[in-house]
Design an enzyme around this catalytic site. Structure first.
Site, PDB file in Angstrom:
ATOM      1  CG  ASN A  70      67.937  34.666  58.375  1.00 58.93           C
ATOM      2  OD1 ASN A  70      68.847  34.290  59.106  1.00 58.93           O
ATOM      3  ND2 ASN A  70      67.058  33.824  57.840  1.00 58.93           N
ATOM      4  CG  MET A  72      69.810  35.543  62.245  1.00 52.12           C
ATOM      5  SD  MET A  72      69.308  37.267  62.216  1.00 52.12           S
ATOM      6  CE  MET A  72      69.420  37.670  63.951  1.00 52.12           C
ATOM      7  CG  ASN A 125      71.638  24.318  62.229  1.00 50.98           C
ATOM      8  OD1 ASN A 125      71.595  23.943  61.060  1.00 50.98           O
ATOM      9  ND2 ASN A 125      71.645  25.588  62.562  1.00 50.98           N
ATOM     10  CB  CYS A 128      73.099  26.951  59.401  1.00 53.01           C
ATOM     11  SG  CYS A 128      73.213  28.749  59.269  1.00 53.01           S
ATOM     12  N   GLY A 247      57.708  28.281  55.214  1.00 50.86           N
ATOM     13  CA  GLY A 247      56.602  29.033  54.640  1.00 50.86           C
ATOM     14  C   GLY A 247      55.246  28.805  55.249  1.00 50.86           C
ATOM     15  N   GLY A 268      57.934  29.519  61.892  1.00 53.50           N
ATOM     16  CA  GLY A 268      58.971  30.491  62.206  1.00 53.50           C
ATOM     17  C   GLY A 268      58.694  31.880  61.689  1.00 53.50           C
TER      18      GLY A 268
END
Length: 309
Positions: A70, A72, A125, A128, A247, A268
């Site tokens: 992903n 986003m 964060n 990322c 995971g 998640g």
């Protein structure tokens, strides 16, 4: 009966299983729904000072069963709209804002404002893998000093969790630097920098090109990184919680992380198809502990660390 209670900063959580940032937390309504689950706490999407529209689609693709890529683009309404729209103190579960900025001052401003709005702890964060379009540069948590600078700037306002990237040679060194700078906890891992390609269209499958890999395939990497963090903190005589992620899809995966030294976990990707899975994971952890005869999490937490002395 197994006791699942844990402490995170000033928060007392009913269990160690949290909703990970960026999953089922994109609107106030979804966050309220997730507050009805058996989670110990909810982590919000990443919040920046100014709103971000996110990247063009496709933004998330399942590339094999249970494994996703992903990008986003950290979409969010910006700090002020977030504070007006999202509940921080009115849900029955603790809500932990996840903050993202470009500089230590950005992070400090964000931390100060959410603290004034009632947040008790934040997750930073620092990791990322695609913070800007087609980004391939260094991340804050790849540099121990840069990460420590952010922790020092924010931890004077409220307790902070440092979220680290797996894409480093020595993640333990970064974790120790964050802890010495004042981090209340360490969370790991964020998604792995990744790329996938569509052979028919002859182009990247994501609108952004680069993305982050999450889901079942990265669990062994997450386990190793959590173990490395736990050992590094122990070697320095530092006792702060490590929050494992990557995971996790069932109770056995939670046990794996706790055996590697984690005190808590975040779940998640596996929730994208079944938000109610949090309850199943929590009850499964209870069942496992009862079957094994464990009364509390500390009875088996970190048990395999001795294998790697």
């Amino acid at each position: 009966m197994a006791n699942l209670k844990v402490t995170l900063g000033d928060l007392s959580l009913k269990n160690p299983i949290m909703l990970a940032s960026g999953i089922l937390d994109s609107t106030p309504g979804i966050l309220k729904r997730m507050a009805q689950t058996d989670a110990g706490a909810l982590i919000t999407k990443s919040i920046s000072l100014k709103g971000r529209p996110g990247y063009p689609g496709p933004t998330a693709v399942e590339i094999s069963p249970g494994t996703w890529i992903n990008a986003m683009g950290l979409p969010n309404p910006g700090l002020q709209d977030f504070l007006e729209e999202f509940p921080l103190t009115t849900l029955k579960l603790p809500v932990i804002p996840n903050l993202v900025g470009d500089t230590p001052k950005d992070f400090e401003t964000l931390a100060r404002e959410v603290a004034m709005a009632g947040a008790k702890i934040v997750e930073l964060n620092l990791s990322c893998p695609h913070p800007k379009a087609n980004y391939s540069g260094n991340l804050t948590s790849q540099d121990p000093k840069a990460a420590a600078d952010v922790i020092e700037a924010t931890s004077k306002h409220l307790p902070v969790i440092a979220k680290l990237t797996p894409n480093v040679t020595d993640i333990g060194n970064v974790a120790v630097a964050c802890a010495k700078a004042g981090a209340t906890a360490i969370s790991a891992i964020n998604t792995l920098p990744a790329l996938d390609v569509d052979p028919e269209l002859e182009r990247p499958i994501l609108g952004n090109g680069f993305g982050g890999l999450s889901g079942a395939a990265i669990r062994p990497i997450g386990l190793r990184k959590v173990l490395e963090i736990s050992k590094a903190l122990n070697n320095e005589g530092i006792s702060i919680p490590v929050i494992g992620m990557g995971g996790i899809s069932d109770a056995d995966d939670v046990v794996r992380y706790l055996l590697c030294g984690a005190s808590m976990v975040q779940v998640g990707t596996c929730l994208t198809s079944n938000p109610e899975k949090l309850a199943t994971i929590c009850s499964g952890l209870c069942d496992w502990m009862n079957r094994k005869g464990y009364k509390k999490l500390s009875d088996f937490q970190g048990r395999i660390l001795d294998w790697f002395e």
